[in-house]
Design a protein around this motif. Sequence first.
Motif, PDB file in Angstrom:
ATOM      1  N   VAL A  74       0.781  -1.251  -0.094  1.00  7.10           N
ATOM      2  CA  VAL A  74       0.038  -0.110   0.150  1.00  7.10           C
ATOM      3  C   VAL A  74       0.844   1.289  -0.018  1.00  7.10           C
ATOM      4  O   VAL A  74       1.725   1.261   0.888  1.00  7.10           O
ATOM      5  N   GLU A  75       0.770   2.030  -0.972  1.00  6.88           N
ATOM      6  CA  GLU A  75       1.540   3.090  -1.332  1.00  6.88           C
ATOM      7  C   GLU A  75       0.631   4.575  -1.166  1.00  6.88           C
ATOM      8  O   GLU A  75      -0.232   4.444  -2.238  1.00  6.88           O
ATOM      9  N   VAL A  79      -3.025   0.665  -3.776  1.00 10.35           N
ATOM     10  CA  VAL A  79      -2.483  -0.626  -3.475  1.00 10.35           C
ATOM     11  C   VAL A  79      -1.876  -0.980  -4.967  1.00 10.35           C
ATOM     12  O   VAL A  79      -2.286  -0.762  -6.057  1.00 10.35           O
ATOM     13  N   ARG A  80      -0.448  -1.431  -4.561  1.00 11.64           N
ATOM     14  CA  ARG A  80       0.310  -1.946  -5.555  1.00 11.64           C
ATOM     15  C   ARG A  80       0.316  -3.572  -5.612  1.00 11.64           C
ATOM     16  O   ARG A  80       0.858  -4.150  -4.399  1.00 11.64           O
ATOM     17  N   VAL A  81      -0.032  -3.993  -6.656  1.00 15.29           N
ATOM     18  CA  VAL A  81      -0.261  -5.779  -6.678  1.00 15.29           C
ATOM     19  C   VAL A  81       0.956  -6.313  -7.960  1.00 15.29           C
ATOM     20  O   VAL A  81       0.633  -5.569  -9.061  1.00 15.29           O
ATOM     21  N   SER A  82       1.677  -7.004  -7.751  1.00 17.96           N
ATOM     22  CA  SER A  82       2.580  -7.524  -8.635  1.00 17.96           C
ATOM     23  C   SER A  82       2.301  -8.979  -8.639  1.00 17.96           C
ATOM     24  O   SER A  82       2.399  -9.853  -7.383  1.00 17.96           O
ATOM     25  N   VAL A  83       1.937  -9.651  -9.704  1.00 19.15           N
ATOM     26  CA  VAL A  83       1.949 -10.888  -9.986  1.00 19.15           C
ATOM     27  C   VAL A  83       2.715 -11.462 -10.970  1.00 19.15           C
ATOM     28  O   VAL A  83       2.844 -11.008 -12.322  1.00 19.15           O
ATOM     29  N   SER A  84       3.528 -12.480 -10.922  1.00 17.47           N
ATOM     30  CA  SER A  84       4.675 -13.383 -11.637  1.00 17.47           C
ATOM     31  C   SER A  84       4.064 -14.582 -12.074  1.00 17.47           C
ATOM     32  O   SER A  84       3.311 -15.150 -11.359  1.00 17.47           O
ATOM     33  N   ASP A  85       4.358 -15.072 -13.471  1.00 23.42           N
ATOM     34  CA  ASP A  85       4.039 -16.287 -13.818  1.00 23.42           C
ATOM     35  C   ASP A  85       5.178 -16.682 -14.927  1.00 23.42           C
ATOM     36  O   ASP A  85       6.330 -16.013 -14.858  1.00 23.42           O
ATOM     37  N   HIS A  86       4.970 -17.652 -15.307  1.00 23.39           N
ATOM     38  CA  HIS A  86       6.129 -18.584 -16.200  1.00 23.39           C
ATOM     39  C   HIS A  86       6.121 -18.074 -17.495  1.00 23.39           C
ATOM     40  O   HIS A  86       7.108 -18.423 -18.224  1.00 23.39           O
ATOM     41  N   SER A  87       5.091 -17.567 -18.009  1.00 24.19           N
ATOM     42  CA  SER A  87       5.016 -17.127 -19.524  1.00 24.19           C
ATOM     43  C   SER A  87       5.748 -15.878 -19.936  1.00 24.19           C
ATOM     44  O   SER A  87       5.679 -14.868 -19.044  1.00 24.19           O
ATOM     45  N   ASP A  88       6.408 -16.016 -21.256  1.00 25.44           N
ATOM     46  CA  ASP A  88       6.779 -14.610 -21.559  1.00 25.44           C
ATOM     47  C   ASP A  88       6.196 -14.087 -22.264  1.00 25.44           C
ATOM     48  O   ASP A  88       6.252 -12.818 -22.822  1.00 25.44           O
TER      49      ASP A  88
END
Length: 139
Positions: A74-75, A79-88
Amino acid sequence: MQEKYRTESPVVPPQSRRPPMRPADARRAVRGAVARRALPYTADALDDALLVTSELTSNAILHGGGITGFDVDVEGCAVRVSVSDHSDELPVAERAVDERQRWRAGGRGWPIVCRLAREVEVAGLPCGGKRITAVVPLN
Protein backbone atom coordinates in the motif's frame (compact mmCIF):
# COMPACT_ATOMS: atom_id res chain seq x y z
CA MET A 1 12.03 -35.39 34.02
CA GLN A 2 11.43 -39.00 33.19
CA GLU A 3 11.92 -40.00 29.58
CA LYS A 4 8.39 -41.39 29.19
CA TYR A 5 6.90 -37.93 29.93
CA ARG A 6 9.19 -36.02 27.64
CA THR A 7 7.60 -34.42 24.63
CA GLU A 8 9.26 -32.95 21.64
CA SER A 9 8.34 -29.45 20.62
CA PRO A 10 7.67 -29.40 16.95
CA VAL A 11 10.03 -27.19 15.05
CA VAL A 12 7.96 -24.99 12.84
CA PRO A 13 9.92 -23.41 10.00
CA PRO A 14 9.50 -19.68 9.56
CA GLN A 15 6.75 -18.66 7.17
CA SER A 16 8.19 -18.73 3.70
CA ARG A 17 7.23 -16.09 1.17
CA ARG A 18 5.55 -18.49 -1.20
CA PRO A 19 3.14 -16.90 -3.60
CA PRO A 20 -0.56 -17.56 -3.14
CA MET A 21 -1.81 -20.48 -5.19
CA ARG A 22 -5.41 -19.26 -5.48
CA PRO A 23 -6.98 -15.89 -6.30
CA ALA A 24 -8.84 -16.02 -2.95
CA ASP A 25 -5.49 -16.16 -1.11
CA ALA A 26 -4.23 -13.16 -3.08
CA ARG A 27 -7.40 -11.18 -2.32
CA ARG A 28 -6.98 -12.01 1.37
CA ALA A 29 -3.41 -10.67 1.23
CA VAL A 30 -4.62 -7.42 -0.35
CA ARG A 31 -7.36 -6.99 2.27
CA GLY A 32 -4.81 -7.58 5.01
CA ALA A 33 -2.32 -5.09 3.59
CA VAL A 34 -4.99 -2.40 3.34
CA ALA A 35 -6.28 -3.13 6.86
CA ARG A 36 -2.77 -2.94 8.37
CA ARG A 37 -2.25 0.54 6.91
CA ALA A 38 -5.58 1.79 8.33
CA LEU A 39 -6.00 4.29 5.51
CA PRO A 40 -9.34 5.71 4.52
CA TYR A 41 -10.73 4.01 1.43
CA THR A 42 -14.06 3.49 -0.23
CA ALA A 43 -15.66 0.07 -0.48
CA ASP A 44 -15.84 0.45 -4.28
CA ALA A 45 -12.12 1.24 -4.47
CA LEU A 46 -11.23 -1.83 -2.41
CA ASP A 47 -13.53 -3.91 -4.63
CA ASP A 48 -11.63 -2.59 -7.67
CA ALA A 49 -8.30 -3.59 -6.11
CA LEU A 50 -9.65 -7.05 -5.29
CA LEU A 51 -11.02 -7.50 -8.82
CA VAL A 52 -7.67 -6.51 -10.35
CA THR A 53 -5.95 -8.96 -7.99
CA SER A 54 -8.34 -11.74 -9.01
CA GLU A 55 -7.83 -11.05 -12.71
CA LEU A 56 -4.03 -10.95 -12.47
CA THR A 57 -3.79 -14.14 -10.44
CA SER A 58 -6.41 -15.99 -12.50
CA ASN A 59 -4.64 -15.04 -15.73
CA ALA A 60 -1.30 -16.19 -14.31
CA ILE A 61 -2.86 -19.56 -13.51
CA LEU A 62 -4.83 -19.94 -16.76
CA HIS A 63 -2.43 -18.45 -19.29
CA GLY A 64 0.94 -18.07 -17.57
CA GLY A 65 1.70 -21.56 -16.31
CA GLY A 66 1.05 -20.67 -12.66
CA ILE A 67 1.87 -17.96 -10.16
CA THR A 68 5.59 -17.71 -9.43
CA GLY A 69 5.56 -14.52 -7.39
CA PHE A 70 3.15 -12.20 -5.65
CA ASP A 71 3.65 -8.91 -3.84
CA VAL A 72 1.23 -6.39 -2.44
CA ASP A 73 2.06 -3.00 -1.00
CA VAL A 74 0.00 0.00 0.00
CA GLU A 75 1.62 3.21 -1.22
CA GLY A 76 -0.04 6.44 -0.22
CA CYS A 77 -3.68 6.02 -1.18
CA ALA A 78 -3.16 3.14 -3.62
CA VAL A 79 -2.54 -0.60 -3.66
CA ARG A 80 0.33 -1.97 -5.75
CA VAL A 81 -0.19 -5.62 -6.72
CA SER A 82 2.49 -7.58 -8.60
CA VAL A 83 1.94 -11.07 -9.99
CA SER A 84 4.63 -13.11 -11.73
CA ASP A 85 4.19 -16.21 -13.88
CA HIS A 86 6.16 -18.60 -16.08
CA SER A 87 5.08 -17.21 -19.46
CA ASP A 88 6.95 -14.66 -21.57
CA GLU A 89 3.78 -13.93 -23.56
CA LEU A 90 2.31 -10.48 -23.13
CA PRO A 91 -1.34 -10.18 -22.12
CA VAL A 92 -3.75 -9.30 -24.90
CA ALA A 93 -7.35 -8.21 -25.00
CA GLU A 94 -9.45 -10.51 -27.13
CA ARG A 95 -12.51 -9.37 -28.97
CA ALA A 96 -15.72 -10.12 -27.09
CA VAL A 97 -17.20 -11.74 -30.20
CA ASP A 98 -15.66 -14.14 -32.70
CA GLU A 99 -15.63 -13.89 -36.49
CA ARG A 100 -19.20 -15.22 -36.60
CA GLN A 101 -20.35 -12.55 -34.13
CA ARG A 102 -20.85 -15.12 -31.35
CA TRP A 103 -19.97 -14.12 -27.79
CA ARG A 104 -16.59 -15.51 -26.84
CA ALA A 105 -15.94 -16.88 -23.34
CA GLY A 106 -13.14 -15.08 -21.52
CA GLY A 107 -10.81 -12.40 -22.79
CA ARG A 108 -12.22 -9.59 -20.68
CA GLY A 109 -9.83 -9.68 -17.73
CA TRP A 110 -6.97 -7.66 -19.20
CA PRO A 111 -9.22 -4.74 -20.25
CA ILE A 112 -10.70 -4.74 -16.73
CA VAL A 113 -7.21 -4.51 -15.22
CA CYS A 114 -6.23 -1.70 -17.59
CA ARG A 115 -9.41 0.25 -16.88
CA LEU A 116 -9.36 -0.01 -13.06
CA ALA A 117 -5.62 0.46 -12.49
CA ARG A 118 -4.01 3.90 -12.50
CA GLU A 119 -0.79 2.33 -13.71
CA VAL A 120 0.03 -1.06 -15.27
CA GLU A 121 3.50 -2.38 -16.03
CA VAL A 122 4.51 -5.64 -17.69
CA ALA A 123 8.16 -6.61 -17.21
CA GLY A 124 10.12 -9.62 -18.36
CA LEU A 125 12.02 -11.51 -15.68
CA PRO A 126 15.72 -12.42 -15.98
CA CYS A 127 15.04 -16.15 -15.61
CA GLY A 128 12.05 -16.12 -17.96
CA GLY A 129 8.44 -15.32 -17.34
CA LYS A 130 6.96 -11.95 -16.58
CA ARG A 131 5.73 -9.75 -13.76
CA ILE A 132 2.61 -7.63 -14.11
CA THR A 133 2.25 -4.76 -11.64
CA ALA A 134 -0.97 -2.77 -11.28
CA VAL A 135 -1.53 0.24 -9.05
CA VAL A 136 -5.16 0.73 -8.02
CA PRO A 137 -6.29 3.91 -6.21
CA LEU A 138 -8.10 3.45 -2.91
CA ASN A 139 -10.12 6.66 -3.08
